[in-house]
Design an enzyme around this catalytic site. Structure first.
Site, PDB file in Angstrom:
ATOM      1  N   SER A   1      -1.666  -4.180   9.807  1.00 46.08           N
ATOM      2  CA  SER A   1      -1.356  -5.081   8.706  1.00 46.08           C
ATOM      3  C   SER A   1      -0.085  -5.872   9.008  1.00 46.08           C
ATOM      4  O   SER A   1       0.880  -5.327   9.548  1.00 46.08           O
ATOM      5  CB  SER A   1      -1.136  -4.276   7.428  1.00 46.08           C
ATOM      6  OG  SER A   1      -2.271  -3.493   7.161  1.00 46.08           O
ATOM      7  N   ALA A   2      -0.112  -7.157   8.649  1.00 42.74           N
ATOM      8  CA  ALA A   2       1.050  -8.025   8.782  1.00 42.74           C
ATOM      9  C   ALA A   2       1.517  -8.184  10.238  1.00 42.74           C
ATOM     10  O   ALA A   2       2.706  -8.267  10.525  1.00 42.74           O
ATOM     11  CB  ALA A   2       2.205  -7.537   7.894  1.00 42.74           C
ATOM     12  N   CYS A   3       0.563  -8.227  11.165  1.00 48.35           N
ATOM     13  CA  CYS A   3       0.884  -8.491  12.573  1.00 48.35           C
ATOM     14  C   CYS A   3       0.242  -9.782  13.057  1.00 48.35           C
ATOM     15  O   CYS A   3       0.043  -9.986  14.254  1.00 48.35           O
ATOM     16  CB  CYS A   3       0.432  -7.323  13.450  1.00 48.35           C
ATOM     17  SG  CYS A   3       1.446  -5.855  13.274  1.00 48.35           S
TER      18      CYS A   3
ATOM     19  N   HIS B   1     -10.811  -2.891  11.087  1.00 40.06           N
ATOM     20  CA  HIS B   1      -9.703  -3.709  10.593  1.00 40.06           C
ATOM     21  C   HIS B   1      -9.509  -4.872  11.560  1.00 40.06           C
ATOM     22  O   HIS B   1      -8.525  -4.921  12.302  1.00 40.06           O
ATOM     23  CB  HIS B   1      -8.449  -2.830  10.522  1.00 40.06           C
ATOM     24  CG  HIS B   1      -7.334  -3.413   9.718  1.00 40.06           C
ATOM     25  ND1 HIS B   1      -6.025  -3.053   9.911  1.00 40.06           N
ATOM     26  CD2 HIS B   1      -7.329  -4.319   8.714  1.00 40.06           C
ATOM     27  CE1 HIS B   1      -5.256  -3.715   9.051  1.00 40.06           C
ATOM     28  NE2 HIS B   1      -6.030  -4.489   8.311  1.00 40.06           N
TER      29      HIS B   1
ATOM     30  N   TYR C   1      -1.245  -3.420  -6.955  1.00 38.29           N
ATOM     31  CA  TYR C   1      -1.121  -4.147  -5.686  1.00 38.29           C
ATOM     32  C   TYR C   1      -2.470  -4.218  -4.957  1.00 38.29           C
ATOM     33  O   TYR C   1      -3.215  -3.235  -4.896  1.00 38.29           O
ATOM     34  CB  TYR C   1      -0.069  -3.484  -4.785  1.00 38.29           C
ATOM     35  CG  TYR C   1      -0.119  -4.063  -3.397  1.00 38.29           C
ATOM     36  CD1 TYR C   1       0.396  -5.334  -3.142  1.00 38.29           C
ATOM     37  CD2 TYR C   1      -0.750  -3.399  -2.356  1.00 38.29           C
ATOM     38  CE1 TYR C   1       0.296  -5.908  -1.887  1.00 38.29           C
ATOM     39  CE2 TYR C   1      -0.851  -3.954  -1.089  1.00 38.29           C
ATOM     40  CZ  TYR C   1      -0.331  -5.212  -0.861  1.00 38.29           C
ATOM     41  OH  TYR C   1      -0.452  -5.777   0.375  1.00 38.29           O
ATOM     42  N   GLY C   2      -2.720  -5.355  -4.350  1.00 41.35           N
ATOM     43  CA  GLY C   2      -3.977  -5.654  -3.652  1.00 41.35           C
ATOM     44  C   GLY C   2      -4.639  -4.492  -2.938  1.00 41.35           C
ATOM     45  O   GLY C   2      -5.711  -4.040  -3.331  1.00 41.35           O
TER      46      GLY C   2
ATOM     47  N   ASP D   1      -9.544 -10.195   8.266  1.00 44.10           N
ATOM     48  CA  ASP D   1      -9.034  -8.837   8.052  1.00 44.10           C
ATOM     49  C   ASP D   1     -10.027  -7.719   8.389  1.00 44.10           C
ATOM     50  O   ASP D   1      -9.626  -6.681   8.873  1.00 44.10           O
ATOM     51  CB  ASP D   1      -8.579  -8.681   6.598  1.00 44.10           C
ATOM     52  CG  ASP D   1      -7.669  -7.476   6.378  1.00 44.10           C
ATOM     53  OD1 ASP D   1      -6.859  -7.176   7.270  1.00 44.10           O
ATOM     54  OD2 ASP D   1      -7.790  -6.827   5.330  1.00 44.10           O
TER      55      ASP D   1
ATOM     56  N   ARG E   1       0.846  -1.195   0.000  1.00 44.94           N
ATOM     57  CA  ARG E   1       0.000   0.000   0.000  1.00 44.94           C
ATOM     58  C   ARG E   1       0.882   1.246   0.000  1.00 44.94           C
ATOM     59  O   ARG E   1       2.012   1.236   0.482  1.00 44.94           O
ATOM     60  CB  ARG E   1      -0.910   0.014   1.230  1.00 44.94           C
ATOM     61  CG  ARG E   1      -2.107  -0.927   1.091  1.00 44.94           C
ATOM     62  CD  ARG E   1      -3.027  -0.839   2.284  1.00 44.94           C
ATOM     63  NE  ARG E   1      -2.398  -1.364   3.467  1.00 44.94           N
ATOM     64  CZ  ARG E   1      -1.840  -0.642   4.432  1.00 44.94           C
ATOM     65  NH1 ARG E   1      -1.882   0.681   4.367  1.00 44.94           N
ATOM     66  NH2 ARG E   1      -1.274  -1.216   5.454  1.00 44.94           N
TER      67      ARG E   1
ATOM     68  N   THR F   1      -4.193 -13.103  10.254  1.00 41.21           N
ATOM     69  CA  THR F   1      -4.585 -14.338   9.577  1.00 41.21           C
ATOM     70  C   THR F   1      -4.211 -15.548  10.439  1.00 41.21           C
ATOM     71  O   THR F   1      -4.980 -16.495  10.554  1.00 41.21           O
ATOM     72  CB  THR F   1      -3.923 -14.411   8.185  1.00 41.21           C
ATOM     73  OG1 THR F   1      -4.244 -13.202   7.486  1.00 41.21           O
ATOM     74  CG2 THR F   1      -4.428 -15.598   7.381  1.00 41.21           C
ATOM     75  N   ASN F   2      -3.038 -15.505  11.060  1.00 43.06           N
ATOM     76  CA  ASN F   2      -2.628 -16.617  11.928  1.00 43.06           C
ATOM     77  C   ASN F   2      -3.583 -16.788  13.105  1.00 43.06           C
ATOM     78  O   ASN F   2      -3.957 -17.904  13.461  1.00 43.06           O
ATOM     79  CB  ASN F   2      -1.205 -16.392  12.455  1.00 43.06           C
ATOM     80  CG  ASN F   2      -0.169 -16.496  11.354  1.00 43.06           C
ATOM     81  OD1 ASN F   2      -0.417 -17.097  10.314  1.00 43.06           O
ATOM     82  ND2 ASN F   2       0.991 -15.895  11.582  1.00 43.06           N
TER      83      ASN F   2
ATOM     84  N   ARG G   1       2.538  -4.766  17.497  1.00 46.91           N
ATOM     85  CA  ARG G   1       3.887  -5.288  17.769  1.00 46.91           C
ATOM     86  C   ARG G   1       4.559  -4.316  18.715  1.00 46.91           C
ATOM     87  O   ARG G   1       4.933  -3.215  18.315  1.00 46.91           O
ATOM     88  CB  ARG G   1       4.701  -5.301  16.470  1.00 46.91           C
ATOM     89  CG  ARG G   1       4.455  -6.455  15.580  1.00 46.91           C
ATOM     90  CD  ARG G   1       5.298  -6.334  14.322  1.00 46.91           C
ATOM     91  NE  ARG G   1       4.820  -7.293  13.347  1.00 46.91           N
ATOM     92  CZ  ARG G   1       5.265  -8.545  13.256  1.00 46.91           C
ATOM     93  NH1 ARG G   1       6.246  -8.965  14.043  1.00 46.91           N
ATOM     94  NH2 ARG G   1       4.766  -9.368  12.377  1.00 46.91           N
TER      95      ARG G   1
ATOM     96  N   LYS H   1      -9.689  -2.416   1.308  1.00 50.34           N
ATOM     97  CA  LYS H   1      -9.415  -1.275   2.190  1.00 50.34           C
ATOM     98  C   LYS H   1     -10.229  -0.043   1.786  1.00 50.34           C
ATOM     99  O   LYS H   1     -10.670   0.733   2.632  1.00 50.34           O
ATOM    100  CB  LYS H   1      -7.927  -0.937   2.189  1.00 50.34           C
ATOM    101  CG  LYS H   1      -7.031  -2.115   2.502  1.00 50.34           C
ATOM    102  CD  LYS H   1      -7.291  -2.680   3.874  1.00 50.34           C
ATOM    103  CE  LYS H   1      -6.491  -3.960   4.047  1.00 50.34           C
ATOM    104  NZ  LYS H   1      -6.444  -4.461   5.402  1.00 50.34           N
TER     105      LYS H   1
ATOM    106  N   ARG I   1       1.990 -12.274  -1.114  1.00 49.09           N
ATOM    107  CA  ARG I   1       0.635 -12.618  -0.668  1.00 49.09           C
ATOM    108  C   ARG I   1       0.064 -13.850  -1.359  1.00 49.09           C
ATOM    109  O   ARG I   1       0.420 -14.151  -2.495  1.00 49.09           O
ATOM    110  CB  ARG I   1      -0.302 -11.432  -0.997  1.00 49.09           C
ATOM    111  CG  ARG I   1       0.094 -10.117  -0.329  1.00 49.09           C
ATOM    112  CD  ARG I   1      -0.579  -9.965   0.987  1.00 49.09           C
ATOM    113  NE  ARG I   1      -0.058  -8.853   1.781  1.00 49.09           N
ATOM    114  CZ  ARG I   1      -0.692  -8.386   2.858  1.00 49.09           C
ATOM    115  NH1 ARG I   1      -1.835  -8.894   3.241  1.00 49.09           N
ATOM    116  NH2 ARG I   1      -0.158  -7.411   3.571  1.00 49.09           N
TER     117      ARG I   1
ATOM    118  N   ASN J   1       6.250  -8.764   1.805  1.00 48.35           N
ATOM    119  CA  ASN J   1       4.799  -8.527   1.736  1.00 48.35           C
ATOM    120  C   ASN J   1       4.165  -9.343   0.603  1.00 48.35           C
ATOM    121  O   ASN J   1       3.142  -8.951   0.046  1.00 48.35           O
ATOM    122  CB  ASN J   1       4.503  -7.036   1.553  1.00 48.35           C
ATOM    123  CG  ASN J   1       3.038  -6.703   1.792  1.00 48.35           C
ATOM    124  OD1 ASN J   1       2.404  -7.254   2.696  1.00 48.35           O
ATOM    125  ND2 ASN J   1       2.472  -5.821   0.975  1.00 48.35           N
TER     126      ASN J   1
HETATM  127  O1  SAT Z   1      -2.809  -5.093   0.936  1.00 48.09           O
HETATM  128  S1  SAT Z   1      -3.786  -4.934   1.975  1.00 48.09           S
HETATM  129  O2  SAT Z   1      -3.978  -3.526   2.254  1.00 48.09           O
HETATM  130  O3  SAT Z   1      -5.041  -5.514   1.559  1.00 48.09           O
HETATM  131  C1  SAT Z   1      -3.284  -5.740   3.359  1.00 48.09           C
HETATM  132  C2  SAT Z   1      -3.033  -4.838   4.489  1.00 48.09           C
HETATM  133  O4  SAT Z   1      -2.150  -3.996   4.384  1.00 48.09           O
HETATM  134  O5  SAT Z   1      -3.723  -4.943   5.513  1.00 48.09           O
HETATM  135 MN    MN Z   2      -5.386  -5.700   6.599  1.00 48.79          MN
END
Ligand code: SAT
Ligand code: MN
Length: 586
Positions: free
Chosen positions: A258-260, A236, A207-208, A283, A70, A263-264, A406, A216, A375, A373
């Protein structure tokens, strides 16, 4: 032009966008499997997708090296009044921005197909769901939207109102010009939201988070503005169902940046015997007060766009089992025998890897083979612990809300708020070390209230007030308990104090029992902490995990006082008082 749909408003908008962007042709997506296969095949033919020998109907691809995350500095909230965007968002006057966009999008789809994607965020018949239409010139986006949302014919049939979102990679094609593998415009990226008009414009990135506009852009930035106006919450947050050995089930929502590890946690395999977790979402959560006064949540998404590195049979077996087929992998490494690989999957890099840059991988380079990052995209229905209740139009009742980041120090493993308002302070106080999910420095501590810093579509001070207001819509006994968690605290040796992953079930157990008024707690200055956690079978330094360092905390409060000043008049008095009380307790 033939009318593409039976929705006049939609037809008008499509015509307007086509006139502006001048695509070669226009295609209305039906969301069928046949369509998915056909578009994927086209990408294979073009050399963009590599089919994976080891995973049926799955593809590997890699992006432009500078289109991997992002882009927060290029993300705008264009409310009429600058105040309404608040101090945490980039703002531009809507009229000025519309002029910029007209110029940017003029002819930007030349030589390309314009795909029209009708989609629904949430179960098709849920009162909480909202519809969107994304226009894009990227077939990669179409395929990802198919996995991430309820998209196509059925969404169109149910749709009345919709949020229009236009996306372009920003690279028009001249006649006979060969396309790039990952067309994008890294020096000219704009992710723009008009919260009052409920409109999204995204330019220059594939990018996603920048390009899958349901995620988002709609579900959080526009969604949060809708939630403020309509009395609900767009967050979120992951949503998980937790069942105890007696068969009693509760739902927990949890916000992490994000990325913390959302999903796990959402797919966690408990190490505690007899406990079961099911995944509603990993998410985003949309929540409203139900007719019984409890808070109900839906997951507006239908898939996962998860961080690959670090995902393994040890850390997240359920994710690994989710993407064994029908998945898209972006920016991971490709193995010689046609599978995917990333750091943290198992052992060291296998020989013969192709790196995320599409080049032979040299382990001696010291660089990762998969982008940090990178995916996976996959339908939620393939998750072995997918909760059937995720399809319930009424949503699931939430018993507890967690806020986590974190934090190497200061914050204990878990603390429970004294009240809803104190819980809102916990959310507002969230800070976290930055990750690769957004462009910029990694590992820098920053304030990230409610893990919504990059995603709140209006003034964050008003957002705090909206949370307080939500608490007044029902009685305290019906509201979820609120917790702050920190899986990432480190000891003096620089090592993590808590094993995390499956052992987080021990913390969830305590929360479960707290919400049943069973587990005991000790009152501290910062909240209730467990009298005892179920730590059978593991050895941890409980004292350090729960240590509350008065000096560190006074500094924390000073930092928060200063940070909250940014919101000026918009910062709610009630939170000021909560913070003052915290200081006094310290
Ligand atoms: O790429 S995304 O924005 O969907 C993932 C994230 O940053 O939470
Ligand atoms: Mn996210």
């Amino acid at each position: 032009m033939n009318k593409l749909t039976s929705n006049p408003k939609l037809n008008r908008w499509i015509e307007e966008m086509a006139a502006l962007t001048r695509p070669k042709n226009i295609y209305l997506c039906d969301g069928s499997e046949e369509e998915y296969k056909r578009l994927a095949h086209e990408l294979v033919q073009a050399g963009v997708f590599v089919p994976l020998q080891k995973k049926p109907n799955s593809f590997w691809c890699h992006s432009h090296p500078d289109d991997v995350a992002r882009v927060e500095e290029n993300t705008f909230i264009c409310s009429k009044d600058k105040e309404d965007a608040g101090p945490t968002n980039n703002w531009k006057d809507p009229a000025e921005m519309r002029q910029i966009l007209q110029t940017l999008f003029s002819g930007c789809m030349e030589g390309r197909t314009m795909y029209v994607i009708p989609y629904c965020m949430g179960p098709l018949t849920s009162p909480l769901s909202r519809f969107g239409v994304e226009i894009t010139d990227s077939p990669y986006v179409v395929l990802n939207m198919k996995l991430m949302t309820r998209m196509g014919k059925e969404a169109l049939a149910h749709m009345k109102e919709f949020v229009p979102g236009i996306h372009s990679v920003g690279v028009p094609l001249k006649p006979h010009e060969k396309d790039l593998k990952w067309p994008c415009n890294p020096h000219n990226r704009w992710i723009v939201h008009f919260p009052e008009d409920r409109e999204i414009w995204s330019f220059g990135s594939g990018y996603g988070g920048n390009a899958l506009l349901g995620k988002k852009c709609l579900a959080l930035r526009i969604g949060s503005a809708m939630g403020r106006d309509e009395g609900w919450l767009a967050e979120h947050m992951l949503i998980l169902g937790l069942t105890n050995p007696e068969g009693e089930k509760k739902y927990i929502a949890a916000a992490f940046p994000s990325a913390c590890g959302k999903t796990n946690l959402a797919m966690l395999k408990p190490t505690l015997p007899g406990w079961k977790i099911e995944c509603v979402g990993d998410d985003i959560a949309w929540m409203r007060i139900g007719s019984d006064g409890r808070l109900y949540a839906i997951n507006p998404e239908a898939g996962y766009f998860g961080v690959a590195p670090g995902t393994s049979m040890k850390t997240n077996p359920n994710a690994m089992l989710t993407f064994t087929k029908n998945a898209i992998f972006t920016n991971v490494a490709l193995t010689e025998d046609g599978d995917v690989w990333w750091e943290g999957m198992d052992g060291s890099a296998p020989a013969g890897l192709t790196s995320w840059l599409g080049e032979p991988y040299d382990p001696a380079s010291g660089k990762p083979a998969a982008h940090p990052n990178s995916r996976f995209t996959v339908s939620a229905k393939q998750c072995p612990i997918y909760d059937k209740e995720a399809e319930n139009p009424e949503g699931v009742p939430i018993s507890a809300i967690l806020f986590g980041g974190r934090r190497a120090s200061t914050l204990p493993l878990i603390a429970e708020s004294f009240s809803w308002a104190h819980g809102v302070l916990l959310g507002a106080s969230l800070s976290s070390e930055t990750t690769a999910a957004a462009k910029g420095e990694v590992g820098k501590l920053r304030h990230d209230p409610f893990a919504m810093l990059p995603f709140c579509g209006y003034n964050m001070g008003d957002y705090f007030a909206h949370w307080l207001e939500m608490g007044r819509k029902t009685t305290a006994d019906k509201l979820p308990h609120i917790y702050s968690v920190n899986w990432f605290r480190k000891g003096s040796d620089g090592k993590f104090l808590w094993p995390g992953f499956g052992d987080n079930s021990r913390v969830l157990k305590w929360i479960f029992e707290r919400t049943s008024h069973k587990a005991k707690a000790t009152k501290t200055a910062i909240g209730y902490v467990p009298d005892s956690l179920d730590l059978q079978g593991i050895h941890v330094d409980v004292k350090s995990l729960f240590h509350i360092d008065r000096e560190e905390w006074l500094q924390e409060v000073d930092g928060l006082e200063e940070y909250f000043q940014r919101f000026g008049e918009h910062f709610p008095m009630e939170l000021k008082l909560e913070l003052a009380q915290l200081k006094k307790r310290l």
